[in-house]
Design a protein around this motif. Structure first.
Motif, short mmCIF file in Angstrom:
data_model
loop_
_atom_site.label_atom_id
_atom_site.label_comp_id
_atom_site.label_asym_id
_atom_site.label_seq_id
_atom_site.Cartn_x
_atom_site.Cartn_y
_atom_site.Cartn_z
N MET A 65 0.82 -1.20 0.00
CA MET A 65 0.00 0.00 0.00
C MET A 65 0.86 1.26 0.00
SD MET A 65 -3.25 -0.36 -0.25
CE MET A 65 -3.92 1.13 0.48
N LEU A 66 2.09 1.18 0.51
CA LEU A 66 2.97 2.33 0.48
C LEU A 66 3.34 2.70 -0.94
CD1 LEU A 66 5.38 1.29 3.37
CD2 LEU A 66 3.67 3.08 3.46
N ASP A 67 3.40 1.74 -1.83
CA ASP A 67 3.84 1.97 -3.20
C ASP A 67 2.71 1.90 -4.21
OD1 ASP A 67 6.62 2.05 -2.43
OD2 ASP A 67 6.45 -0.11 -2.13
N ASP A 68 1.59 1.30 -3.85
CA ASP A 68 0.49 1.13 -4.80
C ASP A 68 -0.25 2.45 -4.92
OD1 ASP A 68 -1.34 0.11 -6.51
OD2 ASP A 68 -2.39 -1.12 -5.04
N LYS A 69 0.37 3.37 -5.64
CA LYS A 69 -0.16 4.74 -5.73
C LYS A 69 -1.51 4.77 -6.43
CE LYS A 69 1.61 9.32 -6.97
NZ LYS A 69 2.73 10.02 -7.63
N TRP A 70 -1.61 4.09 -7.56
CA TRP A 70 -2.88 4.09 -8.27
C TRP A 70 -3.94 3.31 -7.50
CZ3 TRP A 70 -5.85 6.60 -11.12
CH2 TRP A 70 -6.97 6.01 -11.72
N GLY A 71 -3.54 2.24 -6.82
CA GLY A 71 -4.50 1.49 -6.02
C GLY A 71 -5.13 2.35 -4.94
N ARG A 72 -4.31 3.16 -4.26
CA ARG A 72 -4.83 4.04 -3.22
C ARG A 72 -5.77 5.09 -3.81
NH1 ARG A 72 -0.39 6.91 -0.38
NH2 ARG A 72 0.98 6.19 -2.04
N ALA A 73 -5.36 5.69 -4.94
CA ALA A 73 -6.22 6.70 -5.57
C ALA A 73 -7.55 6.10 -6.01
CB ALA A 73 -5.50 7.31 -6.77
N ALA A 74 -7.52 4.88 -6.55
CA ALA A 74 -8.76 4.23 -6.99
C ALA A 74 -9.67 3.91 -5.81
CB ALA A 74 -8.43 2.95 -7.77
N LEU A 75 -9.08 3.48 -4.68
CA LEU A 75 -9.89 3.20 -3.50
C LEU A 75 -10.55 4.47 -2.96
CD1 LEU A 75 -7.59 0.67 -1.60
CD2 LEU A 75 -9.73 0.17 -2.77
N HIS A 76 -9.80 5.57 -2.94
CA HIS A 76 -10.40 6.83 -2.49
C HIS A 76 -11.49 7.28 -3.45
CE1 HIS A 76 -8.07 8.01 1.02
NE2 HIS A 76 -6.97 7.60 0.42
N ALA A 77 -11.29 7.08 -4.76
CA ALA A 77 -12.32 7.47 -5.72
C ALA A 77 -13.57 6.61 -5.55
CB ALA A 77 -11.78 7.34 -7.14
N ARG A 78 -13.39 5.32 -5.27
CA ARG A 78 -14.56 4.45 -5.05
C ARG A 78 -15.32 4.85 -3.79
NH1 ARG A 78 -13.35 -1.80 -6.71
NH2 ARG A 78 -12.37 -1.42 -8.74
N ARG A 79 -14.57 5.17 -2.73
CA ARG A 79 -15.26 5.58 -1.51
C ARG A 79 -15.95 6.92 -1.70
NH1 ARG A 79 -12.18 5.75 4.24
NH2 ARG A 79 -11.21 7.61 3.33
N ALA A 80 -15.35 7.81 -2.52
CA ALA A 80 -16.00 9.09 -2.81
C ALA A 80 -17.31 8.87 -3.57
CB ALA A 80 -15.05 9.96 -3.63
N ALA A 81 -17.32 7.90 -4.49
CA ALA A 81 -18.56 7.60 -5.22
C ALA A 81 -19.65 7.09 -4.27
CB ALA A 81 -18.27 6.58 -6.31
N CYS A 82 -19.25 6.30 -3.28
CA CYS A 82 -20.22 5.81 -2.29
C CYS A 82 -20.75 6.97 -1.45
CB CYS A 82 -19.58 4.76 -1.40
SG CYS A 82 -19.15 3.22 -2.25
N HIS A 83 -19.86 7.85 -0.98
CA HIS A 83 -20.31 9.01 -0.20
C HIS A 83 -21.23 9.89 -1.04
CE1 HIS A 83 -18.15 8.40 3.48
NE2 HIS A 83 -16.97 8.34 2.88
N ARG A 84 -20.88 10.02 -2.31
CA ARG A 84 -21.71 10.85 -3.19
C ARG A 84 -23.11 10.26 -3.34
NH1 ARG A 84 -21.04 10.88 -9.39
NH2 ARG A 84 -22.52 12.48 -10.04
N GLN A 85 -23.19 8.94 -3.40
CA GLN A 85 -24.50 8.30 -3.52
C GLN A 85 -25.35 8.54 -2.28
OE1 GLN A 85 -24.24 4.27 -4.87
NE2 GLN A 85 -26.36 3.78 -4.31
N LEU A 86 -24.69 8.65 -1.13
CA LEU A 86 -25.41 8.92 0.12
C LEU A 86 -25.57 10.41 0.39
CD1 LEU A 86 -23.76 6.25 2.46
CD2 LEU A 86 -25.97 6.10 1.29
N LYS A 87 -25.21 11.24 -0.58
CA LYS A 87 -25.29 12.70 -0.45
C LYS A 87 -24.37 13.23 0.65
CE LYS A 87 -28.65 12.80 -3.52
NZ LYS A 87 -28.75 11.35 -3.76
N GLN A 88 -23.31 12.49 0.94
CA GLN A 88 -22.33 12.94 1.94
C GLN A 88 -21.20 13.66 1.20
OE1 GLN A 88 -21.31 9.22 3.81
NE2 GLN A 88 -23.21 9.12 4.99
#
Length: 432
Positions: free
Chosen positions: A237-260
């Motif tokens: 996870m320290l080096d998986d730069k794109w993996g971290r960005a994709a996980l944050h983007a997925r969680r942002a999509a979930c928050h967006r669906q909940l209007k958070q």
């Protein structure tokens, strides 16, 4: 942070060996300067020292290889059937000793080169580290340590698929005959295990979201993101730069669906710090800002997409919509601040509570829910709000009327652009 923490340096890694003096006092002093990390300039100066030492050892290694080849050719030219067996045994022992010396020099050159890669990663010079790692794999094509560091650098620059292939190459090369290769093989195993764990949890989160368990998906994604600063099984996870960005983007999509929206924007800002020029992240950031009522910030986000990806689909439409919402609201609203009634009545997306890129079934569900909530026959119902809901659904459910609404039909121009919009529509002004 300009210089990373030393969490990745394992006790049996190449950098630790150099720090312990296994490659000479000059290399140890340079590695200590890097570990202290007083400034980036001091670290880069120490990297130059390590690189020069590595080049010198690689040159000595190549000379020894050439001399070994010459000695081997001379041995082949000698006549067969010697009578003096002791002389032949002595030559064989000398050849074995020379081979051991060559291998020792090769291991020293590899250790110094990998230490350069480690140092460049510490000062966030990922592209330069990748060049050093490529040189290490070119000079040592059968080294698991070189393949592992190459994969690590590839993931640091966002090439996750290529990085995984490099880790698999390190796994296939095996432990090898020196400590560096054994270390590289073990780290490749840990890295691949961590990547598989990340992918599995991301798949579980996606499945939870498909089954309408958005809160569970957020919890799963947060579980793996909270482990991003750990070592051991989560070292990748320290080096998986794109993996971290994709996980944050997925969680942002979930928050967006909940209007958070505050949480969604926070995750997207973290992802954009990792990849500030990524068009899809910038577009998602603009959508979230638009839905959060920050129309002017959404305009800036969509303009950033325009700078990096001018052919992005329907980009002008989104820019026009953001400008229109800014005109209708009169001023950007803050989180938690209630908009005035006229601004609320003009925002059909907010009335129905749908996202800017809603699906038809989402619009129907939102319309039925809002109609039931504001029906005049219901306790707490409102004729005015019921009419707003009906009007909003009538416009957004019709493709042509929605297109006219998004393009600013009926919206008043701002004071700065009033003179221009007398002759041009808002869309034409945005395009110009």
């Amino acid at each position: 942070r300009t210089v990373e923490s030393a969490g990745f340096v394992n006790e049996d890694g190449p950098a630790s060996a150099v720090l312990a003096g296994a490659s000479g006092s000059a290399a140890a002093e340079a590695a200590k300067r890097i570990e202290r990390g007083t400034s980036v300039d001091h670290c880069l100066g120490a990297v130059d020292v390590l690189r020069n030492l590595a080049v010198a050892e690689e040159r000595r290694w190549q000379q020894q290889q050439q001399q070994q080849q010459v000695d081997h050719e001379r041995g082949d030219c000698k006549t067969e059937g010697r009578q003096n067996c002791s002389a032949e045994q002595k030559e064989a022992k000398d050849g074995a000793a020379k081979s051991q010396d060559v291998n020792a020099v090769a291991a020293l050159a590899l250790r110094l080169r990998l230490c350069c890669v480690w140092a460049l990663l510490r000062v966030r010079r990922e592209r330069h580290a990748l060049e050093e790692a490529l040189e290490a794999t070119r000079l040592h094509p059968f080294s698991a340590a070189a393949a592992f560091m190459h994969g690590r650098c590839l993931m640091r620059v966002g090439k996750r698929t290529d990085g995984r292939k490099a880790l698999q190459t390190a796994l296939r090369l095996g432990i090898g005959g020196n400590e560096e290769d054994a270390w590289g093989w073990r780290q490749a195993v840990l890295g691949l295990r961590g990547l598989c764990r990340i992918d599995n949890i991301a798949s579980l989160a996606a499945a939870a979201k498909r089954h309408s368990n958005v809160t569970g998906a957020i919890a799963l994604l947060g579980h793996i993101l909270d482990a991003a600063d750990l070592v051991g099984d989560n070292v990748s996870m320290l080096d998986d730069k794109w993996g971290r960005a994709a996980l944050h983007a997925r969680r942002a999509a979930c928050h967006r669906q909940l209007k958070q929206y505050p949480e969604a924007l926070s995750d997207l800002e973290i992802a954009l710090r990792l990849f500030p020029k990524h068009s899809r992240l910038l577009h998602l950031h603009g959508l979230s800002l638009l839905e959060a009522g920050r129309a002017r910030d959404a305009v800036s986000a969509f303009e950033a997409v325009l700078r990096y990806h001018r052919a992005w689909p329907q980009l002008i439409d989104w820019l026009v919509r953001a400008h229109v919402q800014a005109v209708r609201s009169g001023a950007e609203s803050l989180f938690g601040e209630e908009a005035n009634e006229s601004a609320y009545a003009d925002d059909y997306y907010k009335i129905l509570g749908v996202s800017a890129d809603f699906l038809p079934e989402e619009l129907r569900r939102a319309y039925h829910a809002k109609s039931l909530k504001h029906h005049p026959d219901k306790p707490g119902g409102s004729i005015r709000m019921f009419r707003y809901v009906a009007e909003a659904y009538a416009v957004l459910s019709d493709a042509e009327r929605r297109r006219d609404y998004d393009s600013g039909s009926g919206a008043k121009a701002t004071a700065a652009g009033a003179a221009a919009t007398e002759q041009h529509s808002l869309r034409e002004e945005v395009e110009r």
